[in-house]
Design a protein around this motif. Structure first.
Motif, short mmCIF file in Angstrom:
data_model
loop_
_atom_site.label_atom_id
_atom_site.label_comp_id
_atom_site.label_asym_id
_atom_site.label_seq_id
_atom_site.Cartn_x
_atom_site.Cartn_y
_atom_site.Cartn_z
N PHE A 69 0.87 -1.17 0.00
CA PHE A 69 0.00 0.00 0.00
C PHE A 69 0.91 1.22 0.00
O PHE A 69 1.71 1.41 0.90
N GLU A 72 -2.71 5.26 1.30
CA GLU A 72 -3.90 4.67 1.91
C GLU A 72 -5.10 5.61 1.78
O GLU A 72 -4.95 6.82 1.65
N GLU A 160 -9.29 -0.67 -0.50
CA GLU A 160 -8.29 -0.95 0.53
C GLU A 160 -8.79 -2.08 1.43
O GLU A 160 -8.05 -3.03 1.73
#
Length: 195
Positions: A69, A72, A160
């Motif tokens: 990631f 984010e 996510e």
């Protein structure tokens, strides 16, 4: 790839309306923050090469691929989510679509085949393509060695959380009901899967 160069490329690919919202919010935040002492301003967080924003990689597809990631969802108020997809091997995800976000792909290493709508093409390092919302798409590495890509979702939506939950082998990631939880629709098997 240098971070500044990547950011320029990513900014050019993000849809204009979302980019306007992100930049407008940041300009307002910078204007407000400039009146604050330096210690009160939001600290910048550099994510180094081969690093994940939170310090640990995420795996998908039974650990065959790993994700880092890079930006984010919480950092952009849900407007953008960026990952680095490492160790991309032949196969890829099922043919699917996103109801609420565009998905931008930037090939960093190897060769990757894409199907977006009815079109198929193969991209190499430095090339990118946008998968528009509500258009079926998938991809697969077609290199002798694993490929690597940056992928951006705009707005971030539930992507996510999808990738966080996809690490749990108990969930069936290609089932239609599972994908609907994250505002995606399963269209069918990937045309790149070998029978």
């Amino acid at each position: 790839m240098k971070r500044r160069s990547f950011l320029r490329t990513a900014a050019a690919a993000v849809p204009a309306l979302a980019l306007h919202d992100v930049m407008g919010s940041r300009a307002l935040a910078q204007t407000s923050a400039s009146a604050l002492p330096v210690s009160s301003q939001h600290a910048l967080h550099v994510v180094g090469a081969g690093e994940d924003r939170s310090g640990h990689p995420h795996s998908i597809h039974g650990g065959m691929s790993s994700l880092l990631f890079k930006v984010e969802t919480s950092e952009t108020a849900g407007r953008l989510f960026i990952i680095e997809h490492m160790h991309l091997v032949p196969g890829g995800p099922a043919l699917h679509l996103h109801n609420s976000q565009e998905e931008w792909f930037y090939v960093m290493e190897g060769r990757v085949a894409f199907q977006v709508g009815n079109q198929r093409l193969e991209l190499g390092p430095g090339e990118s393509i946008l998968g528009p919302r509500r258009i079926p798409h998938t991809f697969s590495s077609v290199s002798a060695t694993p490929s690597r890509m940056m992928i951006a979702f705009c707005p971030a939506g539930k992507m996510e959380q999808y990738f966080r939950d996809a690490a749990d082998p108990k969930d069936l990631h290609a089932e239609a009901e599972y994908m609907r939880r994250y505002d995606m629709e399963l269209i069918g098997p990937s045309p790149f899967w070998k029978s």
